[in-house]
Design an enzyme around this catalytic site. Structure first.
Site, mmCIF file in Angstrom:
data_model
loop_
_atom_site.group_PDB
_atom_site.id
_atom_site.type_symbol
_atom_site.label_atom_id
_atom_site.label_comp_id
_atom_site.label_asym_id
_atom_site.label_seq_id
_atom_site.Cartn_x
_atom_site.Cartn_y
_atom_site.Cartn_z
ATOM 1 N N ASN A 94 1.435 4.923 3.874
ATOM 2 C CA ASN A 94 2.024 5.403 2.632
ATOM 3 C C ASN A 94 2.829 4.338 1.903
ATOM 4 O O ASN A 94 2.914 4.355 0.673
ATOM 5 C CB ASN A 94 2.930 6.604 2.947
ATOM 6 C CG ASN A 94 3.887 6.915 1.819
ATOM 7 O OD1 ASN A 94 3.509 7.476 0.783
ATOM 8 N ND2 ASN A 94 5.156 6.527 1.984
ATOM 9 N N TYR A 161 -1.533 -3.697 -9.241
ATOM 10 C CA TYR A 161 -1.501 -2.407 -8.556
ATOM 11 C C TYR A 161 -2.885 -1.756 -8.519
ATOM 12 O O TYR A 161 -3.326 -1.269 -7.466
ATOM 13 C CB TYR A 161 -0.505 -1.477 -9.257
ATOM 14 C CG TYR A 161 -0.273 -0.166 -8.549
ATOM 15 C CD1 TYR A 161 0.337 -0.122 -7.303
ATOM 16 C CD2 TYR A 161 -0.655 1.045 -9.134
ATOM 17 C CE1 TYR A 161 0.556 1.085 -6.656
ATOM 18 C CE2 TYR A 161 -0.429 2.243 -8.491
ATOM 19 C CZ TYR A 161 0.179 2.261 -7.250
ATOM 20 O OH TYR A 161 0.387 3.459 -6.603
ATOM 21 N N LYS A 165 -5.021 -0.943 -4.970
ATOM 22 C CA LYS A 165 -5.463 0.406 -4.604
ATOM 23 C C LYS A 165 -6.989 0.514 -4.578
ATOM 24 O O LYS A 165 -7.560 1.251 -3.763
ATOM 25 C CB LYS A 165 -4.847 1.435 -5.549
ATOM 26 C CG LYS A 165 -3.336 1.597 -5.361
ATOM 27 C CD LYS A 165 -2.988 1.924 -3.916
ATOM 28 C CE LYS A 165 -1.502 2.142 -3.704
ATOM 29 N NZ LYS A 165 -1.177 2.426 -2.281
ATOM 30 N N THR A 196 9.327 10.257 -7.754
ATOM 31 C CA THR A 196 9.876 9.363 -6.737
ATOM 32 C C THR A 196 10.520 8.152 -7.399
ATOM 33 O O THR A 196 10.436 7.956 -8.613
ATOM 34 C CB THR A 196 8.772 8.870 -5.783
ATOM 35 O OG1 THR A 196 7.809 8.122 -6.544
ATOM 36 C CG2 THR A 196 8.078 10.028 -5.082
#
Length: 259
Positions: A94, A161, A165, A196
């Site tokens: 995670n 990013y 991913k 978050t």
């Protein structure tokens, strides 16, 4: 979840001190699974919950951006979860970073290197070690790699990013192909937009670095962000149906919840 003897299942969750990782670790404890939380800082609430339920809870302090620390942490994780009484091990990769949010031409080498170490190298090497140990000991694994819809989209300022991913998605698919018939469950989980600290980092970006920053600010203002607990619950519901899981698939939260 696998129906095993309580105390003989472990869930190793990286980035478990806060956010989605904390929520996933909590869900495992509530389902009577022992937890190894991997993060730079600890979480007393998770420890208290484990104590209340009579479960093992271990915190492995590890900076995934540091290769030496990662190797030390991996040795500690393996020692904790792979023993003669272990029947099943979940591994949830995670931990991740969003930075650098910046356009190509303005990227800094150190930031890109750290990003790829945390988002790509660390999860690949963690899975590599766990698969080796599990196959040698004939222990079944449930491998969950947290990914993002950014893997399949072209987003201004997110070249690093999105690339990291996309790499995780392809790694998950290749891993499933290679481990076919071994009894492991292997998937990637795309959790959507969650409330978050990472979202806070996104909203603090400049418009020059991230053209869509205003859209993400509105998501927060309009209450469109899902809570980590809700997102973790959707993942747990998926894992409950292990016989229906297609190994190597990227499961998207939006496909798993009622619209």
């Amino acid at each position: 979840m696998e129906e095993r003897v309580i105390g003989m299942q472990y869930a190793v969750v990286t980035g478990a001190s806060r956010g989605l990782g904390e929520a996933i670790a909590r869900q495992y404890l509530l389902k009577n699974v022992n937890v190894v939380a991997v993060s730079r800082s600890g979480n007393e609430e998770l420890k208290a919950l484990a104590d209340e339920k009579g479960l093992e809870f271990h915190h492995v302090s590890c900076d995934l951006s540091d290769m030496d620390d990662l190797n030390r942490g991996l040795n500690q994780m393996v020692d904790l979860v792979f023993h003669k009484e272990t029947h099943y091990v979940y591994l949830v990769n995670n931990a991740g970073v969003i930075e650098p949010i910046e356009t190509v031409g303005q990227l800094e080498a150190d930031a890109v290197q750290k990003h790829m170490q945390v988002n790509v190298t660390a999860p690949i090497l963690t899975v590599n070690r766990f698969v080796k140990e599990a196959n040698e000991r004939e222990v079944s694994l449930g491998i969950i790699n947290i990914t993002s819809g950014a893997a399949e989209k072209t987003i201004h300022g997110w070249s690093t990013y999105s690339s990291s991913k996309a790499a995780i998605n392809r790694f998950t698919q290749t891993l499933a192909l290679e481990q076919e018939g071994r009894g492991h469950t292997i998937l990637a989980y795309s959790p959507g937009v969650i409330d978050t600290d990472m979202q806070g980092e996104i909203r603090s970006s400049s418009e020059d670095a991230f053209a869509d920053v205003e859209k993400f600010r509105k998501l927060k203002e309009e209450g469109e962000l899902r809570s980590p607990d809700e997102v973790a619950s959707v993942l747990m519901n998926l894992l409950e149906k292990s016989d229906e899981i297609e190994n190597g698939r990227v499961y998207k939260l939006y496909d798993l919840v009622d619209k």
